[in-house]
Design a protein around this motif. Structure first.
Motif, PDB file in Angstrom:
ATOM      1  N   LEU A 142      26.942  15.579 -46.907  1.00 13.02           N
ATOM      2  CA  LEU A 142      26.259  15.424 -45.622  1.00 13.02           C
ATOM      3  C   LEU A 142      26.810  16.409 -44.591  1.00 13.02           C
ATOM      4  O   LEU A 142      26.057  17.021 -43.822  1.00 13.02           O
ATOM      5  N   GLU A 143      28.125  16.564 -44.575  1.00  8.34           N
ATOM      6  CA  GLU A 143      28.744  17.513 -43.639  1.00  8.34           C
ATOM      7  C   GLU A 143      28.265  18.936 -43.907  1.00  8.34           C
ATOM      8  O   GLU A 143      28.093  19.733 -42.972  1.00  8.34           O
ATOM      9  N   GLN A 144      28.011  19.262 -45.166  1.00 12.88           N
ATOM     10  CA  GLN A 144      27.530  20.604 -45.503  1.00 12.88           C
ATOM     11  C   GLN A 144      26.125  20.865 -44.966  1.00 12.88           C
ATOM     12  O   GLN A 144      25.701  22.016 -44.853  1.00 12.88           O
ATOM     13  N   THR A 145      25.398  19.804 -44.617  1.00 15.78           N
ATOM     14  CA  THR A 145      24.072  19.967 -44.015  1.00 15.78           C
ATOM     15  C   THR A 145      24.130  19.873 -42.489  1.00 15.78           C
ATOM     16  O   THR A 145      23.088  19.919 -41.834  1.00 15.78           O
ATOM     17  N   GLY A 146      25.351  19.697 -41.935  1.00 11.23           N
ATOM     18  CA  GLY A 146      25.500  19.652 -40.481  1.00 11.23           C
ATOM     19  C   GLY A 146      25.752  18.282 -39.900  1.00 11.23           C
ATOM     20  O   GLY A 146      25.884  18.146 -38.678  1.00 11.23           O
ATOM     21  N   ALA A 147      25.825  17.248 -40.728  1.00  8.20           N
ATOM     22  CA  ALA A 147      26.059  15.901 -40.220  1.00  8.20           C
ATOM     23  C   ALA A 147      27.534  15.692 -39.903  1.00  8.20           C
ATOM     24  O   ALA A 147      28.409  16.393 -40.418  1.00  8.20           O
ATOM     25  N   ARG A 148      27.817  14.696 -39.056  1.00 13.64           N
ATOM     26  CA  ARG A 148      29.192  14.328 -38.717  1.00 13.64           C
ATOM     27  C   ARG A 148      29.307  12.805 -38.704  1.00 13.64           C
ATOM     28  O   ARG A 148      28.312  12.092 -38.528  1.00 13.64           O
ATOM     29  N   LEU A 149      30.516  12.327 -38.905  1.00 13.00           N
ATOM     30  CA  LEU A 149      30.752  10.889 -38.856  1.00 13.00           C
ATOM     31  C   LEU A 149      30.580  10.379 -37.431  1.00 13.00           C
ATOM     32  O   LEU A 149      31.178  10.912 -36.491  1.00 13.00           O
ATOM     33  N   LEU A 150      29.756   9.351 -37.241  1.00 15.79           N
ATOM     34  CA  LEU A 150      29.583   8.713 -35.940  1.00 15.79           C
ATOM     35  C   LEU A 150      30.424   7.449 -35.846  1.00 15.79           C
ATOM     36  O   LEU A 150      31.137   7.241 -34.865  1.00 15.79           O
ATOM     37  N   ALA A 151      30.363   6.609 -36.870  1.00 14.80           N
ATOM     38  CA  ALA A 151      31.088   5.337 -36.802  1.00 14.80           C
ATOM     39  C   ALA A 151      31.233   4.744 -38.194  1.00 14.80           C
ATOM     40  O   ALA A 151      30.440   5.010 -39.092  1.00 14.80           O
ATOM     41  N   GLU A 152      32.272   3.953 -38.326  1.00 10.41           N
ATOM     42  CA  GLU A 152      32.413   3.052 -39.467  1.00 10.41           C
ATOM     43  C   GLU A 152      32.276   1.655 -38.897  1.00 10.41           C
ATOM     44  O   GLU A 152      32.958   1.305 -37.931  1.00 10.41           O
TER      45      GLU A 152
END
Length: 319
Positions: A142-152
């Motif tokens: 997911l990070e490779q497509t530009g996503a970032r962690l928002l919350a757990e």
């Protein structure tokens, strides 16, 4: 929405590899899609029948006919674009990222922000090496497509028969109208610990964020709005609110908050108890709820009320 390329063109676009990336042709390919597994697989057929999923929102990566990655989005039957990415499984990080990029380009209008990714994971996923590697591989793709962690987020479950504390200091009344709940929702964003709300506030005003939350979630509950309650002091001063409800799958504590000027007084316990009491009176088989890992006061309140943390959710977003 029509695809910008045919399935034949999808295949030709990756003929230089041994991969085929494409959407499902229809419900008859569910067996193929479920060669990789997830706890929500059993919901797919009903979701397709109800229009919450569509074959062109369900994508597979095939290597020589074998499933090596899959992704599926969830949405509302009346809407033309999906609301959430909630299925994503892979055997190779690079393939998973390629599948997502290809599917997103086909499913979404050009320039649209991709829907958030939500994935349920075990509470102890970090402590189990085999589970941790699988979760982290998905996150890396997911990070490779530009996503970032928002919350757990922590997911909670309440079972019938669990004692519900009595009322003590607060009085509860129904929400008067949409304007009142929107005003309260905007007020509680001051100092909120909720990561989704904090993310919204980076792009919009508190009132706009309240409207968005209402339209995206509360407006779609399948239960009566007269279950919603405003908590007040004996003189009628509002201190918070709760929206017990049913979504498409479970009875839930949808939204619970205390107004900024009344936080720290323990009112959260009574408000949660009232929401629980309203749902318990409907003889529900369970109540589900969730809060961010970082929202320690809310998590403690759920535990004090007899809710059990049975699972977590990883949420990732795109800019």
């Amino acid at each position: 929405m029509t695809s910008r390329r045919t399935h034949r063109e999808h295949a030709s676009a990756v003929d230089h590899t041994d991969l085929t990336l494409r959407p499902l042709t229809g419900p008859e390919e569910l067996d193929l899609f479920c060669q990789l597994t997830y706890a929500l697989d059993h919901e797919l057929a009903d979701d397709l029948a109800a229009g919450r999923r569509r074959p062109d929102w369900m994508w597979v990566a095939l290597r020589r006919g074998e499933l090596v990655a899959r992704a599926a989005w969830w949405g509302r039957a009346e809407e033309q674009v999906p609301f959430l990415l909630d299925f994503f499984d892979l055997e190779d990080v690079t393939v998973g990222a390629q599948l997502l990029r290809t599917a997103i380009a086909e499913i979404l209008p050009t320039g649209a922000r991709p829907p958030a990714y939500n994935r349920m994971v075990p509470t102890d996923w970090r402590e189990r090496p085999e589970t941790r590697s699988v979760v982290e591989d998905r996150m890396t793709a997911l990070e490779q497509t530009g996503a970032r962690l928002l919350a757990e987020r922590l997911r909670f479950d309440w079972q019938p028969g669990t004692p519900v504390p009595p009322r003590d200091r607060l009085i509860f009344r129904p929400v008067r109208d949409d304007d009142e709940i929107l005003d309260l929702m905007a007020q509680v964003l001051d100092g909120t610990l909720d990561a989704h709300s904090r993310d919204d506030l980076t792009r919009m005003s508190a009132h706009e964020a309240a409207i968005r939350h209402y339209e995206d979630e509360l407006a779609h509950y399948r239960s009566p709005r007269d279950w919603w309650r405003v908590a007040t002091l004996p003189d009628g001063t509002p201190v918070g609110f709760v929206t017990p409800a049913r979504n498409n799958y479970n009875p839930i504590i949808g939204y619970l908050a205390v107004l900024p000027e009344h936080r720290g007084n323990g009112y959260i316990d009574e408000i949660l108890a009232e929401g629980t009491r309203i749902l318990a009176a409907q003889e529900v088989p369970r109540i589900r709820a969730a809060t961010d890992l970082g929202n320690i006061p809310m998590a403690k309140a759920f535990r004090r009320a007899g809710y059990v943390n049975f699972e977590r959710t990883i949420t990732m977003v795109w800019p």
